[in-house]
Write an enzyme that holds these catalytic residues in place. Sequence first.
Site, mmCIF file in Angstrom:
data_model
loop_
_atom_site.group_PDB
_atom_site.id
_atom_site.type_symbol
_atom_site.label_atom_id
_atom_site.label_comp_id
_atom_site.label_asym_id
_atom_site.label_seq_id
_atom_site.Cartn_x
_atom_site.Cartn_y
_atom_site.Cartn_z
ATOM 1 N N ASP A 78 0.853 -1.195 0.000
ATOM 2 C CA ASP A 78 0.000 0.000 0.000
ATOM 3 C C ASP A 78 0.890 1.247 0.000
ATOM 4 O OD1 ASP A 78 -2.262 1.924 0.893
ATOM 5 O OD2 ASP A 78 -3.327 0.023 0.677
ATOM 6 N N ASP A 79 0.382 2.349 0.495
ATOM 7 C CA ASP A 79 1.071 3.645 0.405
ATOM 8 C C ASP A 79 2.436 3.591 1.111
ATOM 9 O OD1 ASP A 79 1.491 6.311 -0.206
ATOM 10 O OD2 ASP A 79 -0.347 7.033 0.729
ATOM 11 N N LYS A 154 -3.749 -0.734 -6.930
ATOM 12 C CA LYS A 154 -4.782 -0.073 -6.130
ATOM 13 C C LYS A 154 -4.601 1.423 -6.336
ATOM 14 C CE LYS A 154 -6.130 0.805 -1.324
ATOM 15 N NZ LYS A 154 -5.966 0.393 0.090
ATOM 16 N N ASP A 156 -5.747 5.020 -5.429
ATOM 17 C CA ASP A 156 -6.482 5.815 -4.442
ATOM 18 C C ASP A 156 -6.903 7.155 -5.056
ATOM 19 O OD1 ASP A 156 -7.583 6.459 -1.991
ATOM 20 O OD2 ASP A 156 -5.811 5.900 -0.836
ATOM 21 N N SER A 188 -10.551 3.461 -6.007
ATOM 22 C CA SER A 188 -11.126 4.068 -4.797
ATOM 23 C C SER A 188 -12.152 5.128 -5.164
ATOM 24 C CB SER A 188 -10.022 4.693 -3.946
ATOM 25 O OG SER A 188 -9.111 3.701 -3.547
ATOM 26 N N ARG A 209 -13.462 0.434 -3.774
ATOM 27 C CA ARG A 209 -13.743 0.785 -2.395
ATOM 28 C C ARG A 209 -14.941 1.727 -2.363
ATOM 29 N NH1 ARG A 209 -10.205 1.451 1.396
ATOM 30 N NH2 ARG A 209 -12.016 2.411 2.349
ATOM 31 N N ASP A 213 -12.442 3.899 5.121
ATOM 32 C CA ASP A 213 -11.375 2.964 5.477
ATOM 33 C C ASP A 213 -11.747 2.198 6.739
ATOM 34 O OD1 ASP A 213 -9.873 4.015 3.449
ATOM 35 O OD2 ASP A 213 -8.252 4.751 4.725
#
Length: 400
Positions: A78-79, A154, A156, A188, A209, A213
């Site tokens: 992830d980030d 992914k 965002d 997202s 998403r 979160d």
Amino acid sequence: MKILWFMFLELLSSALSLDNGLALTPPMGWLTWQRFRCITDCKKYPEECISESLIKRTTDIMAKEGYLAAGYNYVVIDDCWLEKKRDANNRMVADRQRFPSGIKALADYVHGKGLKLGIYQDYGTKTCAGYPGVLGYEEIDVKTFAEWDVDYIKLDGCNVDPSKYDTGYPAFGKLLNETGRPIVYSCSWPAYQDNPNYSSIAKYCNLWRNYEDIDDSWASVKNIMQWFAENQDELVRYAGPGHWNDPDMLVIGNFGLSLDQARVQMAVWSILAAPLLMSVDLATIRPEFKEVLLNEDVIAVNQDPLGKQGMRVWTGSDCEIWNRELADGSYAIAFVSLREDGAPFTLEASFDDMKISKKIYKVKDLYNDEKTTFCDIQGKFETRINPTGVRFYKFTPICI
Ligand SMILES: *[C@@H]1O[C@H](CO)[C@@H](O)[C@H](O)[C@H]1NC(C)=O
Ligand SMILES: *[C@@H]1O[C@H](CO)[C@@H](O)[C@H](O)[C@H]1NC(C)=O
């Protein structure tokens, strides 16, 4: 008439959804974010910092300890994996200290163990944690991901004008397609909008998403369940092979959920046909939580080939019944108790409450607390649920 209508909807759904041949069942894997967030200080937290060593360690465990065999095949960073600056050719650079071998070498490592590598980026100028985003560099970034042999993105939605999502996410998806590399596309996009255009989202994304979160708490899991139930009439129409609603990561095995609550998340996420993305330290997870994550019968519900998202079908006495129709004509039915008063609660449900027709069913307890029972045509089904717990069964009709 009803059957024709369903056939029409199915046709419509396959014609209008992303056709990259991926995510025909909800993606399964592991993602850094919920457990490891943006820990970047490897001196202070060597076992937890976002780094190639964390990814390799997790990959090894997934391959060796049954997670891959159970279906968890994506390992996703992830980030917080990037350098704060692009290189002289405007290409993204992975953090030089924490990913010294670079992402391509990491992808090779992950592929060598039979898994696939996913990575996070953001459609804005910066990621949510402030690292470089793709906006303005989409073509070069997609090309870079493909060269690195990344299998899952992914994307965002921080740090960009929300009016750009409806065109930006599809455009990015088109670039991914043009690489010719099969790359799962996790969006997202709807999570940042009040009235998302789900028909468009399902056409361009493999998963998306929808909502806030998840945090490491029962309150958060409960809140997400509630939101998905309240919006289910709209949401279920867009779920199916290749395109899934994503209520966010599994927080099972961390600090916030009891074993009963972990079983609730696993059951309801399976009913929801949700991606099963663990976010937990697999090196230290306790065996009883590992058992929940590796429960074959529950995973089979999640991965059911019909791909039909289930619904909350009844509420009462601070309990809920969730039902999902499966490809073999069975139903997965979860009896969830939100009660916190103590002592297991006895719930009696009619066929109407469970939204199944009156037949004789073979009933299998998916968490193996009980032996198989049979449910009589006339009878009601009685079950006893722990506080903030679940009983999860598969009902298979044995007579017409
Ligand atoms: C690109 O899109 C076409 C048309 O939808 C599809 O057939 C093909 O499989 C896609 N390729 C990739 C690599 O996603
Ligand atoms: C949703 O997006 C599609 C394009 O994919 C478009 O045809 C449709 O008009 C949009 N719907 C709304 C309500 O904006």
